[in-house]
Design an enzyme around this catalytic site. Structure first.
Site, PDB file in Angstrom:
ATOM      1  N   GLY A  11       0.563  82.459  81.551  1.00 49.53           N
ATOM      2  CA  GLY A  11       1.852  81.804  81.808  1.00 49.53           C
ATOM      3  C   GLY A  11       1.629  80.495  82.545  1.00 49.53           C
ATOM      4  O   GLY A  11       2.444  80.063  83.350  1.00 49.53           O
ATOM      5  N   GLY A  14       4.202  77.680  82.873  1.00 49.43           N
ATOM      6  CA  GLY A  14       5.523  78.029  83.388  1.00 49.43           C
ATOM      7  C   GLY A  14       5.769  77.478  84.784  1.00 49.43           C
ATOM      8  O   GLY A  14       4.903  76.852  85.393  1.00 49.43           O
ATOM      9  N   ILE A  16       6.169  78.996  87.734  1.00 50.36           N
ATOM     10  CA  ILE A  16       5.289  79.487  88.804  1.00 50.36           C
ATOM     11  C   ILE A  16       3.828  79.446  88.364  1.00 50.36           C
ATOM     12  O   ILE A  16       2.933  79.183  89.174  1.00 50.36           O
ATOM     13  CB  ILE A  16       5.706  80.899  89.298  1.00 50.36           C
ATOM     14  CG1 ILE A  16       4.791  81.334  90.437  1.00 50.36           C
ATOM     15  CG2 ILE A  16       5.784  81.915  88.207  1.00 50.36           C
ATOM     16  CD1 ILE A  16       5.266  82.515  91.211  1.00 50.36           C
ATOM     17  N   THR A  80       5.092  88.934  87.258  1.00 47.60           N
ATOM     18  CA  THR A  80       6.103  89.070  86.204  1.00 47.60           C
ATOM     19  C   THR A  80       6.977  90.296  86.460  1.00 47.60           C
ATOM     20  O   THR A  80       6.488  91.343  86.895  1.00 47.60           O
ATOM     21  CB  THR A  80       5.400  89.200  84.834  1.00 47.60           C
ATOM     22  OG1 THR A  80       4.505  88.104  84.703  1.00 47.60           O
ATOM     23  CG2 THR A  80       6.405  89.181  83.701  1.00 47.60           C
ATOM     24  N   THR A  81       8.258  90.143  86.156  1.00 45.93           N
ATOM     25  CA  THR A  81       9.241  91.180  86.467  1.00 45.93           C
ATOM     26  C   THR A  81       9.488  92.097  85.266  1.00 45.93           C
ATOM     27  O   THR A  81       8.780  92.018  84.271  1.00 45.93           O
ATOM     28  CB  THR A  81      10.550  90.484  86.885  1.00 45.93           C
ATOM     29  OG1 THR A  81      10.803  89.429  85.951  1.00 45.93           O
ATOM     30  CG2 THR A  81      10.431  89.900  88.272  1.00 45.93           C
ATOM     31  N   ALA A 106       3.490  92.636  92.329  1.00 44.35           N
ATOM     32  CA  ALA A 106       4.181  92.128  93.521  1.00 44.35           C
ATOM     33  C   ALA A 106       5.568  91.638  93.107  1.00 44.35           C
ATOM     34  O   ALA A 106       5.691  90.574  92.497  1.00 44.35           O
ATOM     35  CB  ALA A 106       3.384  90.995  94.144  1.00 44.35           C
ATOM     36  N   ASN A 108       7.627  90.246  94.797  1.00 50.07           N
ATOM     37  CA  ASN A 108       7.785  88.901  95.364  1.00 50.07           C
ATOM     38  C   ASN A 108       6.545  88.573  96.190  1.00 50.07           C
ATOM     39  O   ASN A 108       6.082  89.392  96.981  1.00 50.07           O
ATOM     40  CB  ASN A 108       9.043  88.834  96.241  1.00 50.07           C
ATOM     41  CG  ASN A 108       9.541  87.412  96.382  1.00 50.07           C
ATOM     42  OD1 ASN A 108       8.798  86.537  96.801  1.00 50.07           O
ATOM     43  ND2 ASN A 108      10.783  87.185  96.025  1.00 50.07           N
ATOM     44  N   HIS A 136      19.653  83.207  91.741  1.00 52.58           N
ATOM     45  CA  HIS A 136      18.500  82.534  91.139  1.00 52.58           C
ATOM     46  C   HIS A 136      18.938  81.359  90.267  1.00 52.58           C
ATOM     47  O   HIS A 136      20.102  81.247  89.887  1.00 52.58           O
ATOM     48  CB  HIS A 136      17.693  83.511  90.279  1.00 52.58           C
ATOM     49  CG  HIS A 136      16.764  84.383  91.072  1.00 52.58           C
ATOM     50  ND1 HIS A 136      17.193  85.504  91.747  1.00 52.58           N
ATOM     51  CD2 HIS A 136      15.428  84.289  91.311  1.00 52.58           C
ATOM     52  CE1 HIS A 136      16.165  86.065  92.358  1.00 52.58           C
ATOM     53  NE2 HIS A 136      15.071  85.351  92.113  1.00 52.58           N
ATOM     54  N   LYS A 140      16.478  82.056  84.523  1.00 50.46           N
ATOM     55  CA  LYS A 140      15.817  83.353  84.753  1.00 50.46           C
ATOM     56  C   LYS A 140      16.159  84.353  83.652  1.00 50.46           C
ATOM     57  O   LYS A 140      17.333  84.507  83.284  1.00 50.46           O
ATOM     58  CB  LYS A 140      16.229  83.905  86.120  1.00 50.46           C
ATOM     59  CG  LYS A 140      15.483  85.175  86.508  1.00 50.46           C
ATOM     60  CD  LYS A 140      15.596  85.472  87.978  1.00 50.46           C
ATOM     61  CE  LYS A 140      14.970  86.799  88.348  1.00 50.46           C
ATOM     62  NZ  LYS A 140      13.558  86.893  87.969  1.00 50.46           N
ATOM     63  N   GLY A 146      13.481  91.232  90.127  1.00 53.55           N
ATOM     64  CA  GLY A 146      12.521  92.265  90.530  1.00 53.55           C
ATOM     65  C   GLY A 146      12.602  92.531  92.023  1.00 53.55           C
ATOM     66  O   GLY A 146      12.486  93.681  92.473  1.00 53.55           O
TER      67      GLY A 146
HETATM   68  N1  LIG Z   1       6.639  87.868  92.025  1.00 54.32           N
HETATM   69  C1  LIG Z   1       7.018  86.643  92.403  1.00 54.32           C
HETATM   70  O1  LIG Z   1       6.922  86.263  93.565  1.00 54.32           O
HETATM   71  C2  LIG Z   1       7.571  85.719  91.362  1.00 54.32           C
HETATM   72  C3  LIG Z   1       7.752  86.184  90.110  1.00 54.32           C
HETATM   73  N2  LIG Z   1       8.250  85.373  89.132  1.00 54.32           N
HETATM   74  C4  LIG Z   1       8.335  85.944  87.815  1.00 54.32           C
HETATM   75  O2  LIG Z   1       7.333  85.351  87.002  1.00 54.32           O
HETATM   76  C5  LIG Z   1       7.779  85.314  85.640  1.00 54.32           C
HETATM   77  C6  LIG Z   1       7.703  83.889  85.147  1.00 54.32           C
HETATM   78  O3  LIG Z   1       8.671  83.103  85.824  1.00 54.32           O
HETATM   79  P1  LIG Z   1       8.830  81.529  85.554  1.00 54.32           P
HETATM   80  O4  LIG Z   1       7.551  80.829  85.833  1.00 54.32           O
HETATM   81  O5  LIG Z   1      10.055  81.109  86.255  1.00 54.32           O
HETATM   82  O6  LIG Z   1       9.100  81.549  83.962  1.00 54.32           O
HETATM   83  P2  LIG Z   1       8.722  80.402  82.901  1.00 54.32           P
HETATM   84  O7  LIG Z   1       9.499  80.728  81.681  1.00 54.32           O
HETATM   85  O8  LIG Z   1       8.844  79.056  83.532  1.00 54.32           O
HETATM   86  O9  LIG Z   1       7.163  80.643  82.639  1.00 54.32           O
HETATM   87  C7  LIG Z   1       6.642  81.674  81.879  1.00 54.32           C
HETATM   88  C8  LIG Z   1       5.538  81.067  81.027  1.00 54.32           C
HETATM   89  O10 LIG Z   1       4.874  82.131  80.339  1.00 54.32           O
HETATM   90  C9  LIG Z   1       4.779  81.777  78.966  1.00 54.32           C
HETATM   91  N3  LIG Z   1       4.595  82.962  78.163  1.00 54.32           N
HETATM   92  C10 LIG Z   1       5.516  83.701  77.516  1.00 54.32           C
HETATM   93  N4  LIG Z   1       4.912  84.724  76.882  1.00 54.32           N
HETATM   94  C11 LIG Z   1       3.585  84.605  77.116  1.00 54.32           C
HETATM   95  C12 LIG Z   1       2.434  85.334  76.738  1.00 54.32           C
HETATM   96  N5  LIG Z   1       2.531  86.412  75.933  1.00 54.32           N
HETATM   97  N6  LIG Z   1       1.216  84.935  77.191  1.00 54.32           N
HETATM   98  C13 LIG Z   1       1.096  83.866  77.977  1.00 54.32           C
HETATM   99  N7  LIG Z   1       2.155  83.106  78.369  1.00 54.32           N
HETATM  100  C14 LIG Z   1       3.373  83.487  77.943  1.00 54.32           C
HETATM  101  C15 LIG Z   1       6.064  81.021  78.702  1.00 54.32           C
HETATM  102  O11 LIG Z   1       5.994  80.288  77.487  1.00 54.32           O
HETATM  103  P3  LIG Z   1       7.393  79.915  76.740  1.00 54.32           P
HETATM  104  O12 LIG Z   1       8.088  78.944  77.647  1.00 54.32           O
HETATM  105  O13 LIG Z   1       6.952  79.335  75.440  1.00 54.32           O
HETATM  106  O14 LIG Z   1       8.164  81.197  76.591  1.00 54.32           O
HETATM  107  C16 LIG Z   1       6.102  80.129  79.936  1.00 54.32           C
HETATM  108  O15 LIG Z   1       5.275  78.995  79.827  1.00 54.32           O
HETATM  109  C17 LIG Z   1       9.195  85.906  85.664  1.00 54.32           C
HETATM  110  O16 LIG Z   1       9.141  87.275  85.340  1.00 54.32           O
HETATM  111  C18 LIG Z   1       9.630  85.702  87.092  1.00 54.32           C
HETATM  112  O17 LIG Z   1      10.608  86.612  87.489  1.00 54.32           O
HETATM  113  C19 LIG Z   1       8.588  84.073  89.390  1.00 54.32           C
HETATM  114  C20 LIG Z   1       8.457  83.561  90.655  1.00 54.32           C
HETATM  115  C21 LIG Z   1       7.934  84.361  91.751  1.00 54.32           C
HETATM  116  O1  LIG Z   2      12.303  84.315  88.357  1.00 55.12           O
HETATM  117  C1  LIG Z   2      12.089  83.897  89.516  1.00 55.12           C
HETATM  118  O2  LIG Z   2      12.222  82.698  89.834  1.00 55.12           O
HETATM  119  C2  LIG Z   2      11.687  84.868  90.528  1.00 55.12           C
HETATM  120  N1  LIG Z   2      11.418  86.083  90.151  1.00 55.12           N
HETATM  121  C3  LIG Z   2      11.054  87.156  91.002  1.00 55.12           C
HETATM  122  C4  LIG Z   2      12.125  88.230  91.000  1.00 55.12           C
HETATM  123  O3  LIG Z   2      12.707  88.501  89.940  1.00 55.12           O
HETATM  124  O4  LIG Z   2      12.365  88.835  92.046  1.00 55.12           O
HETATM  125  C5  LIG Z   2      10.657  86.697  92.377  1.00 55.12           C
HETATM  126  C6  LIG Z   2      11.490  85.565  92.911  1.00 55.12           C
HETATM  127  O5  LIG Z   2      12.767  86.047  93.161  1.00 55.12           O
HETATM  128  C7  LIG Z   2      11.525  84.405  91.930  1.00 55.12           C
END
Ligand SMILES: NC(=O)C1=CN([C@@H]2O[C@H](COP(=O)(O)OP(=O)(O)OC[C@H]3O[C@@H](n4cnc5c(N)ncnc54)[C@H](OP(=O)(O)O)[C@@H]3O)[C@@H](O)[C@H]2O)C=CC1
Ligand SMILES: O=C(O)C1=N[C@H](C(=O)O)C[C@H](O)C1
Length: 251
Positions: A11, A14, A16, A80-81, A106, A108, A136, A140, A146
């Site tokens: 990812g 993306g 993050i 990822t959630t 995790a 978060n 958010h 999202k 999550g």
């Molecule tokens: N635990 C934490 O603290 C946090 C968790 N998150 C979570 O992280 C995840 C991503 O969030 P975010 O960055 O905002 O989302 P984005 O959509 O910005 O990024 C996700 C990226 O993953 C790509 N992707 C999709 N499918 C695949 C695959 N099979 N293999 C590799 N890459 C792939 C997407 O491509 P495409 O755009 O082409 O679909 C995109 O570039 C979410 O589930 C979010 O909730 C986010 C922030 C903090």
């Molecule tokens: O999608 C996000 O941006 C985030 N996803 C995570 C969640 O679903 O809890 C962590 C954080 O809130 C950012």
């Protein structure tokens, strides 16, 4: 000198994931050996000798990615959630066949969010009413977040342990959705708004008082120390770990 730990980010393009690539590259003890996004082949993890994969993709992609990583003995740090009990059980099954491999899920990575969950868990037994509001950005994919799901689960478990009676909802007339979703008996409300990043309020209420615990993530940089902590710790933590707090000295 110890060789740097070889890290891959899934990812990587993306919101993050791109920030995580920069954080790994900036760390002297880590080496970014693969930055994969949609349509890239997971075989690159094996070809580059990745030791830890950081999954920041999409709820639809994460299970397949983890199946591959665990089958190859590659540790994983997962932000990822979209986690359900069924998904966790399936992952535990995969890990049983690869007992030296570690996976951290995790909900978060930010210190403030982890503390919010801990404080909410501590407060849970003292208040009759509790509701969670998560807010958010409007890109999202999942709701509730999550973090909100995990917060509600921790609150419910703490109340259960303390023998607190389930809270009553007197609502008999409502538009569908007006009272939010319910996670283990805790109402959770999801707001999606352009301009926001990630925010959460846990509201407690009892006779003549309320307590609100609020956390705001203002920039994706807040998740980086937690991701790096997870990456450094997961090679020595076989099996499934849910929650970054297990790698933090909280008590
Ligand atoms: N635990 C934490 O603290 C946090 C968790 N998150 C979570 O992280 C995840 C991503 O969030 P975010 O960055 O905002 O989302 P984005 O959509 O910005 O990024 C996700 C990226 O993953 C790509 N992707 C999709 N499918 C695949 C695959 N099979 N293999 C590799 N890459 C792939 C997407 O491509 P495409 O755009 O082409 O679909 C995109 O570039 C979410 O589930 C979010 O909730 C986010 C922030 C903090
Ligand atoms: O999608 C996000 O941006 C985030 N996803 C995570 C969640 O679903 O809890 C962590 C954080 O809130 C950012």
């Amino acid at each position: 000198m110890t060789a740097p730990l070889r890290v891959a980010v899934l990812g990587a393009k993306g919101r993050i994931g791109s920030e995580a690539c920069r954080a790994v590259e900036a760390a002297d003890d880590l080496e970014l050996v693969a930055a994969l996004d949609r349509d890239d082949k997971l075989d690159a993890l094996v070809e580059t000798g990745a030791q830890v994969a950081v999954d920041l993709t999409h709820p639809d992609a994460v299970m397949g990615n983890l199946e591959f990583c665990v089958s190859q003995g590659i540790h994983a740090v997962v932000g990822t959630t979209g986690w359900t009990e069924e998904r966790l059980a399936s992952l535990r099954g995969r890990l049983a066949a690869s007992p030296a491999t570690g996976v951290l899920i995790a909900p978060n990575f930010s210190i403030g969010a982890v503390l919010t969950m801990r404080f909410a868990e501590q407060a849970a037994r003292f208040f009759e009413s509790v509701e969670v509001v998560e807010l958010h950005h409007n890109r999202k994919a999942d709701a509730p977040s999550g973090t909100a799901t995990r917060t509600a689960q921790l609150i419910a478990a703490a109340r259960d342990r303390a023998g607190v009676a389930p809270q009553q909802d007197p609502t008999t007339h409502a538009l569908e959705g007006a009272r939010g979703a319910t996670v283990d008996g805790v109402p959770v409300h999801s707001i999606r708004l352009r301009g926001l990043l990630a925010h959460q309020e846990v509201l407690f209420g009892d006779l003549g008082e309320t307590l609100t615990i609020r956390h705001d993530s203002l920039h994706h940089s807040c998740f980086m120390p937690g991701i790096l902590l997870g990456v450094r710790r997961i090679p020595t933590a076989p099996g499934l770990t849910v929650g970054l707090e297990h790698f933090m000295d909280l008590d």
